[in-house]
Design a protein around this motif. Structure first.
Motif, mmCIF file in Angstrom:
data_model
loop_
_atom_site.group_PDB
_atom_site.id
_atom_site.type_symbol
_atom_site.label_atom_id
_atom_site.label_comp_id
_atom_site.label_asym_id
_atom_site.label_seq_id
_atom_site.Cartn_x
_atom_site.Cartn_y
_atom_site.Cartn_z
ATOM 1 N N ALA A 25 0.834 -1.209 0.000
ATOM 2 C CA ALA A 25 0.000 0.000 0.000
ATOM 3 C C ALA A 25 0.864 1.253 0.000
ATOM 4 N N LEU A 26 1.937 1.246 0.782
ATOM 5 C CA LEU A 26 2.845 2.394 0.800
ATOM 6 C C LEU A 26 3.492 2.589 -0.563
ATOM 7 N N GLY A 27 3.918 1.485 -1.170
ATOM 8 C CA GLY A 27 4.549 1.557 -2.485
ATOM 9 C C GLY A 27 3.622 2.145 -3.530
ATOM 10 N N ARG A 28 2.373 1.735 -3.524
ATOM 11 C CA ARG A 28 1.398 2.284 -4.490
ATOM 12 C C ARG A 28 1.256 3.786 -4.316
ATOM 13 N N ARG A 29 1.234 4.248 -3.056
ATOM 14 C CA ARG A 29 1.110 5.690 -2.794
ATOM 15 C C ARG A 29 2.351 6.450 -3.229
ATOM 16 N N LEU A 30 3.519 5.811 -3.143
ATOM 17 C CA LEU A 30 4.776 6.499 -3.442
ATOM 18 C C LEU A 30 5.316 6.195 -4.838
ATOM 19 N N GLY A 31 4.606 5.353 -5.597
ATOM 20 C CA GLY A 31 5.058 5.016 -6.941
ATOM 21 C C GLY A 31 6.218 4.029 -6.950
ATOM 22 N N LEU A 32 6.270 3.162 -5.941
ATOM 23 C CA LEU A 32 7.320 2.146 -5.832
ATOM 24 C C LEU A 32 6.689 0.763 -5.828
ATOM 25 N N SER A 33 7.483 -0.244 -6.167
ATOM 26 C CA SER A 33 7.019 -1.619 -6.027
ATOM 27 C C SER A 33 7.042 -2.009 -4.551
ATOM 28 N N GLN A 34 6.315 -3.071 -4.227
ATOM 29 C CA GLN A 34 6.302 -3.555 -2.857
ATOM 30 C C GLN A 34 7.702 -3.947 -2.391
ATOM 31 N N PRO A 35 8.498 -4.704 -3.207
ATOM 32 C CA PRO A 35 9.848 -5.055 -2.759
ATOM 33 C C PRO A 35 10.757 -3.837 -2.551
ATOM 34 N N ALA A 36 10.648 -2.841 -3.416
ATOM 35 C CA ALA A 36 11.473 -1.634 -3.272
ATOM 36 C C ALA A 36 11.095 -0.880 -1.996
ATOM 37 N N THR A 37 9.812 -0.826 -1.716
ATOM 38 C CA THR A 37 9.345 -0.158 -0.493
ATOM 39 C C THR A 37 9.833 -0.921 0.737
ATOM 40 N N TRP A 38 9.720 -2.245 0.693
ATOM 41 C CA TRP A 38 10.164 -3.062 1.816
ATOM 42 C C TRP A 38 11.665 -2.886 2.059
ATOM 43 N N ARG A 39 12.468 -2.837 0.984
ATOM 44 C CA ARG A 39 13.917 -2.639 1.130
ATOM 45 C C ARG A 39 14.219 -1.301 1.791
ATOM 46 N N ARG A 40 13.493 -0.268 1.420
ATOM 47 C CA ARG A 40 13.699 1.053 2.039
ATOM 48 C C ARG A 40 13.345 1.014 3.528
ATOM 49 N N ILE A 41 12.224 0.386 3.860
ATOM 50 C CA ILE A 41 11.817 0.290 5.264
ATOM 51 C C ILE A 41 12.877 -0.476 6.057
ATOM 52 N N ARG A 42 13.343 -1.602 5.525
ATOM 53 C CA ARG A 42 14.371 -2.404 6.212
ATOM 54 C C ARG A 42 15.650 -1.595 6.412
ATOM 55 N N ARG A 43 16.080 -0.836 5.395
ATOM 56 C CA ARG A 43 17.293 -0.016 5.516
ATOM 57 C C ARG A 43 17.113 1.033 6.605
ATOM 58 N N LEU A 44 15.941 1.655 6.659
ATOM 59 C CA LEU A 44 15.674 2.659 7.693
ATOM 60 C C LEU A 44 15.633 2.027 9.086
ATOM 61 N N GLU A 45 15.145 0.794 9.181
ATOM 62 C CA GLU A 45 15.152 0.086 10.466
ATOM 63 C C GLU A 45 16.574 -0.322 10.851
ATOM 64 N N GLU A 46 17.324 -0.872 9.916
ATOM 65 C CA GLU A 46 18.675 -1.361 10.201
ATOM 66 C C GLU A 46 19.634 -0.243 10.565
ATOM 67 N N THR A 47 19.427 0.945 10.007
ATOM 68 C CA THR A 47 20.296 2.080 10.333
ATOM 69 C C THR A 47 19.827 2.834 11.572
ATOM 70 N N GLY A 48 18.690 2.421 12.134
ATOM 71 C CA GLY A 48 18.209 3.027 13.376
ATOM 72 C C GLY A 48 17.353 4.259 13.187
ATOM 73 N N VAL A 49 17.056 4.641 11.940
ATOM 74 C CA VAL A 49 16.164 5.791 11.721
ATOM 75 C C VAL A 49 14.770 5.435 12.233
ATOM 76 N N ILE A 50 14.304 4.238 11.906
ATOM 77 C CA ILE A 50 13.054 3.724 12.466
ATOM 78 C C ILE A 50 13.457 2.830 13.624
ATOM 79 N N ARG A 51 13.086 3.239 14.839
ATOM 80 C CA ARG A 51 13.493 2.494 16.037
ATOM 81 C C ARG A 51 12.407 1.552 16.539
ATOM 82 N N GLY A 52 11.297 1.500 15.880
ATOM 83 C CA GLY A 52 10.214 0.619 16.297
ATOM 84 C C GLY A 52 8.879 1.244 15.950
ATOM 85 N N ARG A 53 7.864 0.485 16.150
ATOM 86 C CA ARG A 53 6.503 0.965 15.902
ATOM 87 C C ARG A 53 5.756 0.809 17.203
#
Length: 151
Positions: A25-53
């Protein structure tokens, strides 16, 4: 510091509004594929930008009608360590946040209680008996206009 591009910024804003959105759903809103969106989310989590939900609960609906911000100055006598005070105050369930601050007080606490009588009980029996607790200033929350959100 990690490099955040425009798509990452839009992704973070969308997740801050609703962290339960799927990558598809996020990818559709941002013009990205689901895998590309997931990779971005994972990178933001792994680098500590996203610290949890986080789950946000409505304290008032759960019976906690009073929120008080406490400024706590540690007592000079006894020289309790900061770690001892932080560990003790963090163990009190009514204390929602513990912030070590610079200024008139050493700590800022956010405390919830069922009512003012319950807050007085928590203050007298739990907070004021903590190792190192000294001067305290209480500010009762009247209303909250803006909840914590994205930077």
């Amino acid at each position: 510091m990690i490099e955040i591009d425009g798509i990452d910024a839009k992704l973070l804003r969308a997740l801050a509004r609703d962290a339960n959105q799927s990558a598809g759903a996020l990818g559709r809103r941002l013009g990205l594929s689901q895998p590309a969106t997931w990779r971005r989310i994972r990178r933001l989590e792994e680098t500590g930008v996203i610290r949890g939900r986080q789950l946000r609960l409505d304290a008032e609906k759960l019976g906690f009608g009073v929120t008080v911000f406490l400024g706590v100055k540690l007592a000079l006598r006894g020289r309790v360590s900061l770690e001892d005070f932080e560990r003790a105050v963090s163990a009190i369930p009514e204390v929602q946040t513990v912030e070590h601050v610079l200024g008139l007080y050493d700590y800022r606490l956010r405390v919830v209680a069922r009512d003012l009588a319950d807050f007085e009980r928590v203050l007298r029996r739990r907070i004021m008996t903590l190792p190192g607790a000294g001067d305290v200033e209480a500010n009762v929350l009247l209303s909250e206009e803006r909840l914590p959100g994205p930077l």
